[in-house]
Design an enzyme around this catalytic site. Sequence first.
Site, mmCIF file in Angstrom:
data_model
loop_
_atom_site.group_PDB
_atom_site.id
_atom_site.type_symbol
_atom_site.label_atom_id
_atom_site.label_comp_id
_atom_site.label_asym_id
_atom_site.label_seq_id
_atom_site.Cartn_x
_atom_site.Cartn_y
_atom_site.Cartn_z
ATOM 1 N N LYS A 19 1.061 4.186 -2.710
ATOM 2 C CA LYS A 19 0.692 5.565 -2.348
ATOM 3 C C LYS A 19 1.830 6.542 -2.594
ATOM 4 O O LYS A 19 1.599 7.690 -2.991
ATOM 5 C CB LYS A 19 0.235 5.615 -0.887
ATOM 6 C CG LYS A 19 -1.114 4.924 -0.646
ATOM 7 C CD LYS A 19 -2.204 5.493 -1.528
ATOM 8 C CE LYS A 19 -3.605 5.171 -1.042
ATOM 9 N NZ LYS A 19 -4.643 5.676 -1.968
ATOM 10 N N TYR B 273 0.835 -1.216 0.000
ATOM 11 C CA TYR B 273 0.000 0.000 0.000
ATOM 12 C C TYR B 273 0.867 1.263 0.000
ATOM 13 O O TYR B 273 0.612 2.215 -0.754
ATOM 14 C CB TYR B 273 -0.884 -0.055 1.239
ATOM 15 C CG TYR B 273 -1.843 1.091 1.435
ATOM 16 C CD1 TYR B 273 -3.031 1.157 0.713
ATOM 17 C CD2 TYR B 273 -1.570 2.085 2.365
ATOM 18 C CE1 TYR B 273 -3.920 2.200 0.927
ATOM 19 C CE2 TYR B 273 -2.452 3.120 2.582
ATOM 20 C CZ TYR B 273 -3.628 3.183 1.860
ATOM 21 O OH TYR B 273 -4.505 4.213 2.071
HETATM 22 N N1 LIG Z 1 -9.361 6.459 5.680
HETATM 23 C C1 LIG Z 1 -8.118 6.912 5.818
HETATM 24 O O1 LIG Z 1 -7.682 7.313 6.925
HETATM 25 C C2 LIG Z 1 -7.199 6.975 4.644
HETATM 26 C C3 LIG Z 1 -5.871 7.358 4.860
HETATM 27 C C4 LIG Z 1 -5.021 7.476 3.773
HETATM 28 C C5 LIG Z 1 -5.497 7.210 2.503
HETATM 29 N N2 LIG Z 1 -6.792 6.797 2.320
HETATM 30 C C6 LIG Z 1 -7.221 6.533 0.960
HETATM 31 O O2 LIG Z 1 -8.473 7.171 0.741
HETATM 32 C C7 LIG Z 1 -9.214 6.451 -0.241
HETATM 33 C C8 LIG Z 1 -10.596 6.138 0.291
HETATM 34 O O3 LIG Z 1 -10.465 5.289 1.412
HETATM 35 P P1 LIG Z 1 -11.614 5.060 2.498
HETATM 36 O O4 LIG Z 1 -10.943 5.105 3.813
HETATM 37 O O5 LIG Z 1 -12.766 5.950 2.226
HETATM 38 O O6 LIG Z 1 -11.969 3.524 2.184
HETATM 39 P P2 LIG Z 1 -13.380 2.742 2.136
HETATM 40 O O7 LIG Z 1 -13.022 1.310 2.121
HETATM 41 O O8 LIG Z 1 -14.273 3.257 3.200
HETATM 42 O O9 LIG Z 1 -13.991 3.186 0.733
HETATM 43 C C9 LIG Z 1 -13.360 2.843 -0.479
HETATM 44 C C10 LIG Z 1 -14.408 2.688 -1.547
HETATM 45 O O10 LIG Z 1 -13.726 2.391 -2.792
HETATM 46 C C11 LIG Z 1 -14.448 1.366 -3.451
HETATM 47 N N3 LIG Z 1 -13.521 0.624 -4.314
HETATM 48 C C12 LIG Z 1 -12.545 -0.220 -3.919
HETATM 49 N N4 LIG Z 1 -11.884 -0.708 -4.980
HETATM 50 C C13 LIG Z 1 -12.469 -0.167 -6.082
HETATM 51 C C14 LIG Z 1 -12.233 -0.277 -7.463
HETATM 52 N N5 LIG Z 1 -11.270 -1.078 -7.945
HETATM 53 N N6 LIG Z 1 -13.006 0.441 -8.321
HETATM 54 C C15 LIG Z 1 -13.983 1.242 -7.846
HETATM 55 N N7 LIG Z 1 -14.260 1.385 -6.534
HETATM 56 C C16 LIG Z 1 -13.511 0.687 -5.662
HETATM 57 C C17 LIG Z 1 -15.017 0.497 -2.336
HETATM 58 O O11 LIG Z 1 -16.142 -0.281 -2.775
HETATM 59 C C18 LIG Z 1 -15.382 1.550 -1.300
HETATM 60 O O12 LIG Z 1 -16.712 2.003 -1.434
HETATM 61 C C19 LIG Z 1 -8.368 5.226 -0.569
HETATM 62 O O13 LIG Z 1 -7.578 5.463 -1.705
HETATM 63 C C20 LIG Z 1 -7.487 5.079 0.645
HETATM 64 O O14 LIG Z 1 -6.330 4.362 0.366
HETATM 65 C C21 LIG Z 1 -7.647 6.668 3.370
#
Ligand SMILES: NC(=O)c1ccc[n+]([C@@H]2O[C@H](COP(=O)([O-])OP(=O)(O)OC[C@H]3O[C@@H](n4cnc5c(N)ncnc54)[C@H](O)[C@@H]3O)[C@@H](O)[C@H]2O)c1
Length: 301
Positions: free
Chosen positions: A160, A156
Amino acid sequence: MGLLDGKVAIVTGAGRGLGRGEALELAAEGAGVVVGEVDEAAGQSVVDEITATGGSAVLYLGDCSEIEHGQGIVRTAVEQLGRLDALVNNAGILRDRTLAKMTPEEWDAVIKVHLRGHYAPTHAAINHWRDNDQPGRVVCTASTSGVLGNFGQSNYGAAKAGIAAFAQIVAQENWKKGITVNAICPAARTRMTEGAYGEKLAGGSAEEGFDFWHPDNVAPFVAFLCSDASSHISGKVFGVQGDTVELYRPFTSEAFIQKGGAKWTAEELVERVGELFESTGIAPEAQNGMARLRFSMTQRS
Ligand SMILES: NC(=O)c1ccc[n+]([C@@H]2O[C@H](COP(=O)([O-])OP(=O)(O)OC[C@H]3O[C@@H](n4cnc5c(N)ncnc54)[C@H](O)[C@@H]3O)[C@@H](O)[C@H]2O)c1
């Protein structure tokens, strides 16, 4: 008047978590939104939320890391909502495991969804804007796990950090065309982080008033980056969480040693390489606010 009146934006992975908050915020600021999702029920519920409040939204179902999906989601924005102004690459997954135990499937799945999942829609959107001589906005989703590192996330974090580099390079390639590309490193309480951080991201009490880790806190800055107001900002990586927006410094040179016009021997470097660290005063602990926070969140054995 909204910041995005008359605009159209795509958000990948918009069915829950950060993407849901971003889609709702963009719609509240006046944009039509293409909700990209692999999970139909989650995506449709966000479309329904937007349309129930008078906004316009359509669902585009599928895996954002497939090339045809990138082309299809851009075509859907143009054909069904009339134009495309901004792309928010948000979809993502985790397969946490220390490298020693990580399977090829866990490595490939994470690299594909994040890196190809940024490449495919961005490639289609950039070419749409370049072909039509239009400006555009791309917001990429990196992570502190990439730019600062995080235990158990070599797949990951590598993806990233790659996304942060992707944003900087695609920004360089397209700034003359009025296309901006930036990346955010968000942090929030979502399905993705609940397992790893649990209570550390608990909601604030009613008395405290502000729920620091609520995913919707990230969305206003994303709306700003999708707007005309950010046309002068490109190739940047921002930390965004709670009430905080940080600007990251890119990888940069801290110090150097030189031999003076001759090739080093390995033995000489054994003697001299410590000067690189002494001259910087780099402390062994985390260097900035976000990194300190990550330290406290990741105190695991
Ligand atoms: N939550 C955090 O603290 C955090 C921190 C750093 C980065 N991120 C990044 O933020 C983004 C959103 O994360 P989140 O925490 O909301 O996660 P989440 O799991 O709550 O939501 C992610 C969504 O993406 C959808 N998804 C997954 N793979 C997919 C694909 N191949 N095509 C289309 N849709 C797809 C899932 O169905 C889900 O609805 C991600 O890229 C994650 O890596 C999140």
